[in-house]
Scaffold this motif. Sequence first.
Motif, PDB file in Angstrom:
ATOM      1  N   ARG A 160       0.839  -1.193   0.000  1.00 57.21           N
ATOM      2  CA  ARG A 160       0.000   0.000   0.000  1.00 57.21           C
ATOM      3  C   ARG A 160       0.882   1.254   0.000  1.00 57.21           C
ATOM      4  NH1 ARG A 160      -5.085   0.847   1.325  1.00 57.21           N
ATOM      5  NH2 ARG A 160      -5.271  -1.295   2.118  1.00 57.21           N
ATOM      6  N   PRO A 161       0.553   2.256  -0.814  1.00 55.77           N
ATOM      7  CA  PRO A 161       1.303   3.522  -0.749  1.00 55.77           C
ATOM      8  C   PRO A 161       1.164   4.161   0.627  1.00 55.77           C
ATOM      9  CG  PRO A 161      -0.073   3.428  -2.727  1.00 55.77           C
ATOM     10  CD  PRO A 161      -0.480   2.265  -1.859  1.00 55.77           C
ATOM     11  N   LEU A 162       2.177   4.863   1.054  1.00 55.76           N
ATOM     12  CA  LEU A 162       2.137   5.528   2.353  1.00 55.76           C
ATOM     13  C   LEU A 162       1.098   6.650   2.362  1.00 55.76           C
ATOM     14  CD1 LEU A 162       5.967   5.847   3.056  1.00 55.76           C
ATOM     15  CD2 LEU A 162       4.356   4.352   4.240  1.00 55.76           C
ATOM     16  N   VAL A 163       0.510   6.873   3.518  1.00 54.31           N
ATOM     17  CA  VAL A 163      -0.401   7.996   3.684  1.00 54.31           C
ATOM     18  C   VAL A 163       0.418   9.285   3.602  1.00 54.31           C
ATOM     19  CG1 VAL A 163      -1.985   9.168   5.257  1.00 54.31           C
ATOM     20  CG2 VAL A 163      -1.984   6.670   5.117  1.00 54.31           C
ATOM     21  N   LYS A 164       0.090  10.140   2.663  1.00 58.34           N
ATOM     22  CA  LYS A 164       0.871  11.360   2.478  1.00 58.34           C
ATOM     23  C   LYS A 164       0.531  12.421   3.533  1.00 58.34           C
ATOM     24  CE  LYS A 164       1.572  10.776  -2.499  1.00 58.34           C
ATOM     25  NZ  LYS A 164       1.366  11.365  -3.852  1.00 58.34           N
ATOM     26  N   ASN A 165      -0.753  12.548   3.836  1.00 52.39           N
ATOM     27  CA  ASN A 165      -1.193  13.574   4.777  1.00 52.39           C
ATOM     28  C   ASN A 165      -1.506  12.925   6.122  1.00 52.39           C
ATOM     29  OD1 ASN A 165      -2.270  15.708   6.167  1.00 52.39           O
ATOM     30  ND2 ASN A 165      -3.948  16.112   4.738  1.00 52.39           N
ATOM     31  N   LEU A 166      -0.593  13.027   7.069  1.00 61.00           N
ATOM     32  CA  LEU A 166      -0.779  12.394   8.369  1.00 61.00           C
ATOM     33  C   LEU A 166      -1.938  13.000   9.158  1.00 61.00           C
ATOM     34  CD1 LEU A 166       2.888  11.867   9.618  1.00 61.00           C
ATOM     35  CD2 LEU A 166       1.378  10.236   8.484  1.00 61.00           C
TER      36      LEU A 166
END
Length: 271
Positions: A160-166
């Motif tokens: 899964r791509p990392l969450v960009k906006n924490l």
Amino acid sequence: YRPPVALLYLAGYLEKKGVAVDIVDVALAEQVRDTNFNRDLAKNLKKIEGKILDRLRQLNPEVVGITCYTPEYFEVKSLAQKIKNLNPKIEIVVGGIHPTFYPEDFVYRGSPFDFAVRGEGEVTLWELVKNLDQPKKWIKIKSIAYFDPKLKKKLITPQRPLVKNLDEISNPAYHLINMEHYTTANPYAIRGVYTRSAYVLSSRGCPSQCTFCVAKKIREFCGYQNYARLRSPEHLFGEIKGLKEKYQIDAFYFIDDLFTLNKKQVENFCQ
């Protein structure tokens, strides 16, 4: 007195999505205060395990999530088997560092674990929970591993791509643990000064190459682009303000790999 930060984030995100969730956290005061704790470690670990199982009998959950570092593998496996013995219908999901790198240690024929989550778990766990009754959709959920009895083999889905906006993840679910225990005055936030303190995570990831740290290997697993991500100063301040008001916190300890990664971000937060 470090709280289970990973579980707090997972619980907070699931609550945000409308899932009923609880954290089974056996916090033993004597573990911190009594030097005799480690002298009878096996007995104390069994005591902890027993309290966990008692709580699960009360909750009767559909899903149980357990995090696992490598040194804890055999203890976590033992606990998972006892949970299955308690109720075979409970789906057991394991996450953390060890299943991220070695999912084959958890998904095999006869394993007490039903799923392994690899990498950051919030979004993956949510998708898994909402699709538990639809096995045909499991293969489409990214960053999980499981054993397929029909195919008679383990399946590992794409990463899964990392969450960009924490900021989208939500704040940790502090209300699900005993914060009175975790904010007991201790000398670790400001070294040598006893304060009621809380642990806060303002970022995820580290660009450094330290040979003694797992961060380099995690970055390789996640992909190098945008691995280190920061929460906005406003979002971070909101969490700290809430902790201060609700739990009378005197000091905050940032447990980031590198809190000063972005100078401008630190200046904005201080402002």
